[in-house]
Design a protein around this motif. Structure first.
Motif, PDB file in Angstrom:
ATOM      1  N   SER A  75     -67.306 -28.738  -6.087  1.00  0.00           N
ATOM      2  CA  SER A  75     -67.679 -27.383  -5.680  1.00  0.00           C
ATOM      3  C   SER A  75     -68.839 -26.935  -6.561  1.00  0.00           C
ATOM      4  O   SER A  75     -68.762 -27.011  -7.784  1.00  0.00           O
ATOM      5  CB  SER A  75     -66.500 -26.429  -5.853  1.00  0.00           C
ATOM      6  OG  SER A  75     -65.448 -26.814  -5.006  1.00  0.00           O
ATOM      7  N   TYR A  77     -71.530 -24.121  -7.894  1.00  0.00           N
ATOM      8  CA  TYR A  77     -71.765 -22.697  -8.125  1.00  0.00           C
ATOM      9  C   TYR A  77     -73.173 -22.555  -8.685  1.00  0.00           C
ATOM     10  O   TYR A  77     -73.436 -22.968  -9.816  1.00  0.00           O
ATOM     11  CB  TYR A  77     -70.742 -22.143  -9.123  1.00  0.00           C
ATOM     12  CG  TYR A  77     -69.312 -22.354  -8.680  1.00  0.00           C
ATOM     13  CD1 TYR A  77     -68.667 -21.399  -7.906  1.00  0.00           C
ATOM     14  CD2 TYR A  77     -68.638 -23.518  -9.021  1.00  0.00           C
ATOM     15  CE1 TYR A  77     -67.356 -21.597  -7.484  1.00  0.00           C
ATOM     16  CE2 TYR A  77     -67.325 -23.724  -8.594  1.00  0.00           C
ATOM     17  CZ  TYR A  77     -66.698 -22.761  -7.834  1.00  0.00           C
ATOM     18  OH  TYR A  77     -65.402 -22.967  -7.411  1.00  0.00           O
ATOM     19  N   THR A  81     -80.180 -17.345  -7.171  1.00  0.00           N
ATOM     20  CA  THR A  81     -80.400 -17.486  -5.728  1.00  0.00           C
ATOM     21  C   THR A  81     -81.420 -18.568  -5.382  1.00  0.00           C
ATOM     22  O   THR A  81     -81.604 -18.889  -4.217  1.00  0.00           O
ATOM     23  CB  THR A  81     -80.860 -16.155  -5.121  1.00  0.00           C
ATOM     24  OG1 THR A  81     -82.059 -15.737  -5.790  1.00  0.00           O
ATOM     25  CG2 THR A  81     -79.781 -15.097  -5.252  1.00  0.00           C
ATOM     26  N   LYS A 102     -73.386 -26.716   2.744  1.00  0.00           N
ATOM     27  CA  LYS A 102     -73.540 -25.319   2.343  1.00  0.00           C
ATOM     28  C   LYS A 102     -72.360 -24.587   2.968  1.00  0.00           C
ATOM     29  O   LYS A 102     -72.140 -24.676   4.182  1.00  0.00           O
ATOM     30  CB  LYS A 102     -74.860 -24.741   2.832  1.00  0.00           C
ATOM     31  CG  LYS A 102     -75.142 -23.374   2.280  1.00  0.00           C
ATOM     32  CD  LYS A 102     -76.552 -22.921   2.577  1.00  0.00           C
ATOM     33  CE  LYS A 102     -76.819 -21.631   1.828  1.00  0.00           C
ATOM     34  NZ  LYS A 102     -78.181 -21.172   2.071  1.00  0.00           N
ATOM     35  N   ILE A 103     -71.582 -23.887   2.139  1.00  0.00           N
ATOM     36  CA  ILE A 103     -70.330 -23.323   2.618  1.00  0.00           C
ATOM     37  C   ILE A 103     -70.205 -21.844   2.270  1.00  0.00           C
ATOM     38  O   ILE A 103     -70.969 -21.311   1.462  1.00  0.00           O
ATOM     39  CB  ILE A 103     -69.121 -24.084   2.020  1.00  0.00           C
ATOM     40  CG1 ILE A 103     -69.105 -23.994   0.488  1.00  0.00           C
ATOM     41  CG2 ILE A 103     -69.121 -25.535   2.478  1.00  0.00           C
ATOM     42  CD1 ILE A 103     -67.855 -24.546  -0.154  1.00  0.00           C
ATOM     43  N   SER A 104     -69.226 -21.197   2.883  1.00  0.00           N
ATOM     44  CA  SER A 104     -68.882 -19.826   2.504  1.00  0.00           C
ATOM     45  C   SER A 104     -67.699 -19.888   1.552  1.00  0.00           C
ATOM     46  O   SER A 104     -67.059 -20.920   1.410  1.00  0.00           O
ATOM     47  CB  SER A 104     -68.521 -19.011   3.753  1.00  0.00           C
ATOM     48  OG  SER A 104     -67.355 -19.546   4.349  1.00  0.00           O
ATOM     49  N   GLY A 105     -67.432 -18.797   0.893  1.00  0.00           N
ATOM     50  CA  GLY A 105     -66.309 -18.764  -0.034  1.00  0.00           C
ATOM     51  C   GLY A 105     -66.775 -18.582  -1.458  1.00  0.00           C
ATOM     52  O   GLY A 105     -67.860 -18.060  -1.710  1.00  0.00           O
ATOM     53  N   ASP A 106     -65.963 -19.040  -2.402  1.00  0.00           N
ATOM     54  CA  ASP A 106     -66.269 -18.856  -3.825  1.00  0.00           C
ATOM     55  C   ASP A 106     -67.488 -19.645  -4.277  1.00  0.00           C
ATOM     56  O   ASP A 106     -68.286 -19.176  -5.070  1.00  0.00           O
ATOM     57  CB  ASP A 106     -65.071 -19.253  -4.685  1.00  0.00           C
ATOM     58  CG  ASP A 106     -63.900 -18.303  -4.505  1.00  0.00           C
ATOM     59  OD1 ASP A 106     -64.127 -17.148  -4.116  1.00  0.00           O
ATOM     60  OD2 ASP A 106     -62.766 -18.729  -4.757  1.00  0.00           O
ATOM     61  N   CYS A 108     -71.014 -22.193  -3.499  1.00  0.00           N
ATOM     62  CA  CYS A 108     -72.163 -22.187  -2.582  1.00  0.00           C
ATOM     63  C   CYS A 108     -72.258 -23.473  -1.755  1.00  0.00           C
ATOM     64  O   CYS A 108     -72.693 -23.453  -0.613  1.00  0.00           O
ATOM     65  CB  CYS A 108     -73.456 -22.021  -3.375  1.00  0.00           C
ATOM     66  SG  CYS A 108     -73.527 -20.472  -4.286  1.00  0.00           S
ATOM     67  N   TYR A 109     -71.887 -24.590  -2.386  1.00  0.00           N
ATOM     68  CA  TYR A 109     -71.963 -25.888  -1.729  1.00  0.00           C
ATOM     69  C   TYR A 109     -70.701 -26.681  -2.042  1.00  0.00           C
ATOM     70  O   TYR A 109     -70.056 -26.460  -3.073  1.00  0.00           O
ATOM     71  CB  TYR A 109     -73.160 -26.700  -2.234  1.00  0.00           C
ATOM     72  CG  TYR A 109     -74.506 -26.107  -1.905  1.00  0.00           C
ATOM     73  CD1 TYR A 109     -75.161 -26.426  -0.717  1.00  0.00           C
ATOM     74  CD2 TYR A 109     -75.131 -25.243  -2.792  1.00  0.00           C
ATOM     75  CE1 TYR A 109     -76.403 -25.890  -0.428  1.00  0.00           C
ATOM     76  CE2 TYR A 109     -76.378 -24.704  -2.509  1.00  0.00           C
ATOM     77  CZ  TYR A 109     -77.006 -25.026  -1.326  1.00  0.00           C
ATOM     78  OH  TYR A 109     -78.236 -24.494  -1.035  1.00  0.00           O
TER      79      TYR A 109
END
Length: 142
Positions: A75, A77, A81, A102-106, A108-109
């Motif tokens: 994961s 972080y 930006t 590239k994902i949503s949630g806590d 970024c990838y």
């Protein structure tokens, strides 16, 4: 196109299922499985390709036999930006990086990687940490 919907019939779904299991099957063999002639099957497959439903054909390799024993899900972080340094870093490791989602949630990838050993994983993570923070998970079984 707005409102354009591709309708797949049962034969199309059978073709996709069979090709998913063995993309090297001949059109004649595929036709026998779905009860169509080779030429009719070939025309159906071509139509699925032209519609973009079938995008590509690929192979599945055995990572252990290729020397990759460590399967990691990482994961990512980002520290700010501006993600370009991280994305550029990944280009240096095409043999390790399987997917970078590239994902949503806590985070970024979600980075999926394979490594020959924990030593290579550690080296990769040390360099990775110069660009982003991460949380590591090791895949135990698929």
């Amino acid at each position: 196109m707005k409102g354009f919907e591709i309708v797949l019939d049962q034969t199309d779904l059978q073709i996709i299922d069979e090709l998913s299991q063995n993309s090297r099957i001949t059109m004649k063999e595929l036709g026998q499985k779905i009860h169509l002639s080779g030429p009719a099957t070939s025309a159906r497959v071509l139509k699925l390709e032209e519609q973009g439903i079938i995008e590509e054909y690929t192979i599945l390799v055995n990572p252990l036999k290729m020397g990759y024993s460590v399967h990691a899900m990482i994961s990512i972080y980002t520290k700010d930006t501006h993600h370009q340094p991280y994305l550029f870093f990944l280009k240096n490791y095409p043999s390790y990086v399987l997917n970078n989602y590239k994902i949503s949630g806590d985070s970024c990838y979600l980075l999926e990687c394979r490594f020959p050993s924990n030593k290579e994983l550690d080296s990769f993570l040390t360099e990775l940490n110069e660009h982003v923070n991460y949380q590591l998970s090791i895949v135990i079984n698929k």
